[in-house]
Design a protein around this motif. Structure first.
Motif, PDB file in Angstrom:
ATOM      1  N   ASP A  36       0.838  -1.195   0.000  1.00 42.14           N
ATOM      2  CA  ASP A  36       0.000   0.000   0.000  1.00 42.14           C
ATOM      3  C   ASP A  36       0.879   1.254   0.000  1.00 42.14           C
ATOM      4  O   ASP A  36       1.328   1.719   1.052  1.00 42.14           O
ATOM      5  CB  ASP A  36      -0.923   0.007   1.222  1.00 42.14           C
ATOM      6  CG  ASP A  36      -2.026   1.046   1.111  1.00 42.14           C
ATOM      7  OD1 ASP A  36      -1.904   1.952   0.269  1.00 42.14           O
ATOM      8  OD2 ASP A  36      -3.009   0.959   1.869  1.00 42.14           O
ATOM      9  N   THR A  37       1.107   1.800  -1.172  1.00 42.12           N
ATOM     10  CA  THR A  37       1.953   2.995  -1.288  1.00 42.12           C
ATOM     11  C   THR A  37       1.230   4.269  -0.853  1.00 42.12           C
ATOM     12  O   THR A  37       1.871   5.299  -0.647  1.00 42.12           O
ATOM     13  CB  THR A  37       2.425   3.165  -2.744  1.00 42.12           C
ATOM     14  OG1 THR A  37       1.282   3.170  -3.615  1.00 42.12           O
ATOM     15  CG2 THR A  37       3.353   2.031  -3.143  1.00 42.12           C
ATOM     16  N   TYR A  38      -0.110   4.210  -0.707  1.00 36.94           N
ATOM     17  CA  TYR A  38      -0.861   5.393  -0.305  1.00 36.94           C
ATOM     18  C   TYR A  38      -0.657   5.746   1.161  1.00 36.94           C
ATOM     19  O   TYR A  38      -1.047   6.834   1.600  1.00 36.94           O
ATOM     20  CB  TYR A  38      -2.361   5.193  -0.573  1.00 36.94           C
ATOM     21  CG  TYR A  38      -2.735   5.308  -2.022  1.00 36.94           C
ATOM     22  CD1 TYR A  38      -2.824   6.553  -2.644  1.00 36.94           C
ATOM     23  CD2 TYR A  38      -2.996   4.168  -2.780  1.00 36.94           C
ATOM     24  CE1 TYR A  38      -3.167   6.658  -3.976  1.00 36.94           C
ATOM     25  CE2 TYR A  38      -3.337   4.265  -4.113  1.00 36.94           C
ATOM     26  CZ  TYR A  38      -3.430   5.513  -4.708  1.00 36.94           C
ATOM     27  OH  TYR A  38      -3.760   5.608  -6.034  1.00 36.94           O
ATOM     28  N   ILE A  39      -0.072   4.831   1.925  1.00 39.58           N
ATOM     29  CA  ILE A  39       0.169   5.105   3.337  1.00 39.58           C
ATOM     30  C   ILE A  39       1.052   6.334   3.514  1.00 39.58           C
ATOM     31  O   ILE A  39       0.871   7.114   4.452  1.00 39.58           O
ATOM     32  CB  ILE A  39       0.823   3.878   4.017  1.00 39.58           C
ATOM     33  CG1 ILE A  39      -0.099   2.672   3.918  1.00 39.58           C
ATOM     34  CG2 ILE A  39       1.152   4.170   5.468  1.00 39.58           C
ATOM     35  CD1 ILE A  39       0.523   1.407   4.436  1.00 39.58           C
ATOM     36  N   GLU A  40       2.004   6.504   2.623  1.00 34.34           N
ATOM     37  CA  GLU A  40       2.953   7.609   2.730  1.00 34.34           C
ATOM     38  C   GLU A  40       2.547   8.819   1.900  1.00 34.34           C
ATOM     39  O   GLU A  40       3.327   9.756   1.756  1.00 34.34           O
ATOM     40  CB  GLU A  40       4.349   7.127   2.298  1.00 34.34           C
ATOM     41  CG  GLU A  40       4.898   5.995   3.164  1.00 34.34           C
ATOM     42  CD  GLU A  40       6.260   5.516   2.697  1.00 34.34           C
ATOM     43  OE1 GLU A  40       6.575   5.753   1.511  1.00 34.34           O
ATOM     44  OE2 GLU A  40       6.979   4.908   3.491  1.00 34.34           O
ATOM     45  N   CYS A  41       1.334   8.801   1.340  1.00 30.21           N
ATOM     46  CA  CYS A  41       0.867   9.909   0.506  1.00 30.21           C
ATOM     47  C   CYS A  41      -0.002  10.870   1.318  1.00 30.21           C
ATOM     48  O   CYS A  41      -0.627  10.490   2.308  1.00 30.21           O
ATOM     49  CB  CYS A  41       0.058   9.384  -0.682  1.00 30.21           C
ATOM     50  SG  CYS A  41       1.013   8.456  -1.883  1.00 30.21           S
ATOM     51  N   GLU A  42      -0.044  12.119   0.882  1.00 28.72           N
ATOM     52  CA  GLU A  42      -0.930  13.100   1.491  1.00 28.72           C
ATOM     53  C   GLU A  42      -2.384  12.766   1.144  1.00 28.72           C
ATOM     54  O   GLU A  42      -2.672  12.149   0.115  1.00 28.72           O
ATOM     55  CB  GLU A  42      -0.602  14.513   0.986  1.00 28.72           C
ATOM     56  CG  GLU A  42       0.780  15.002   1.377  1.00 28.72           C
ATOM     57  CD  GLU A  42       0.886  15.297   2.870  1.00 28.72           C
ATOM     58  OE1 GLU A  42      -0.173  15.533   3.499  1.00 28.72           O
ATOM     59  OE2 GLU A  42       2.011  15.280   3.386  1.00 28.72           O
ATOM     60  N   ASN A  43      -3.295  13.183   2.023  1.00 27.06           N
ATOM     61  CA  ASN A  43      -4.716  12.909   1.804  1.00 27.06           C
ATOM     62  C   ASN A  43      -5.226  13.558   0.522  1.00 27.06           C
ATOM     63  O   ASN A  43      -6.134  13.032  -0.127  1.00 27.06           O
ATOM     64  CB  ASN A  43      -5.530  13.398   2.995  1.00 27.06           C
ATOM     65  CG  ASN A  43      -5.276  12.586   4.251  1.00 27.06           C
ATOM     66  OD1 ASN A  43      -4.936  11.405   4.171  1.00 27.06           O
ATOM     67  ND2 ASN A  43      -5.445  13.196   5.409  1.00 27.06           N
ATOM     68  N   SER A  44      -4.646  14.692   0.164  1.00 32.27           N
ATOM     69  CA  SER A  44      -5.073  15.372  -1.066  1.00 32.27           C
ATOM     70  C   SER A  44      -4.777  14.521  -2.300  1.00 32.27           C
ATOM     71  O   SER A  44      -5.579  14.483  -3.247  1.00 32.27           O
ATOM     72  CB  SER A  44      -4.380  16.729  -1.187  1.00 32.27           C
ATOM     73  OG  SER A  44      -2.971  16.579  -1.158  1.00 32.27           O
ATOM     74  N   LEU A  45      -3.653  13.820  -2.299  1.00 32.06           N
ATOM     75  CA  LEU A  45      -3.311  12.945  -3.421  1.00 32.06           C
ATOM     76  C   LEU A  45      -4.251  11.747  -3.482  1.00 32.06           C
ATOM     77  O   LEU A  45      -4.650  11.303  -4.570  1.00 32.06           O
ATOM     78  CB  LEU A  45      -1.862  12.476  -3.304  1.00 32.06           C
ATOM     79  CG  LEU A  45      -0.791  13.572  -3.373  1.00 32.06           C
ATOM     80  CD1 LEU A  45       0.597  12.977  -3.187  1.00 32.06           C
ATOM     81  CD2 LEU A  45      -0.862  14.306  -4.706  1.00 32.06           C
ATOM     82  N   VAL A  46      -4.606  11.224  -2.322  1.00 32.85           N
ATOM     83  CA  VAL A  46      -5.563  10.118  -2.282  1.00 32.85           C
ATOM     84  C   VAL A  46      -6.914  10.575  -2.827  1.00 32.85           C
ATOM     85  O   VAL A  46      -7.564   9.857  -3.597  1.00 32.85           O
ATOM     86  CB  VAL A  46      -5.707   9.582  -0.845  1.00 32.85           C
ATOM     87  CG1 VAL A  46      -6.741   8.449  -0.804  1.00 32.85           C
ATOM     88  CG2 VAL A  46      -4.372   9.076  -0.323  1.00 32.85           C
TER      89      VAL A  46
END
Length: 223
Positions: A36-46
């Motif tokens: 899960d690469t979204y763990i390290e992403c900002e909420n805006s990118l998600v």
């Protein structure tokens, strides 16, 4: 507990913690990719990927992201208020037209009409959610007919369906700026279509219209 957003393979943990306290994202044993690469992403990118109907973003948010039930209820109430306000806005416009034509009937009932629209929005949402849940249950029972499911599995399924419908209904918030800037029926219809497609994408495992619940099946496989 979690799944790989690439292949939906069930896993126990998202991070591997080393002795020095350093954490690293676990590699999926099936596809050999980061789970899960979204763990390290900002909420805006998600959020951007959710708007683009990225299936991986939905898997991250629905299965791997821990969201409190109270937060889900708050979001649900917000979405229902948006639906009620949209219906009330159209009704208010019809009353405005009646005033222009010297027909003043029901104008003083605008406030009560909003509450009526809110009750209607709740009923419509309950019917919609029940139909979705019924389809998911039938599909789930058909796919797992060779396995003996426990009540815990069915409660987990209900929880994931509820979470999927709520978090993927963020398109309902678009009606508020639409009412302020450009109250056009076409844009309202597009917002509703976007919400339905988002709901479908949140519940599917492959494509938007296949309507399979593979992420839910994988998520509860080990429970």
């Amino acid at each position: 507990k979690y799944i790989c957003i690439e292949c939906c393979h069930p896993i126990d943990d998202l991070f591997k913690i080393y002795k020095d306290g350093f954490k690293d994202i676990v590699q999926c044993p099936r596809c050999q990719k980061l789970v899960d690469t979204y763990i390290e992403c900002e909420n805006s990118l998600v959020l951007i990927d959710l708007i683009l109907f990225n299936q991986k973003a939905y898997r991250h948010l629905i299965v791997n992201k821990r969201v409190e039930r109270t937060s889900l209820l708050k979001f649900l109430i917000m979405f229902l208020l948006c639906d009620a306000y949209l219906q009330w806005f159209h009704f208010k416009n019809r009353q405005f037209e009646s005033i222009r034509s010297n027909d003043h009937q029901l104008f003083y009932e605008l406030e009560w009409n909003f509450y009526t629209m809110l009750v209607k929005a709740i009923i419509h949402y309950l019917i919609y959610a029940c139909v979705i849940a019924l389809v998911c249950f039938v599909t789930f029972i058909f796919k797992t007919r060779k396995h003996k499911n426990t009540p815990k599995v069915y409660w987990r399924l209900i929880d994931l369906i509820f979470k999927s419908l709520v978090v993927s209904s963020f398109g309902k918030l678009a009606v508020v700026p639409l009412v302020i800037w450009n109250p056009n029926e076409v844009f309202f219809s597009l917002a509703n279509i976007f919400t339905i497609l988002s709901n479908s994408q949140a519940l599917t495992g492959n494509t938007t219209l296949s309507f399979q619940i593979d992420p839910i099946l994988f998520a509860i496989k080990k429970n």
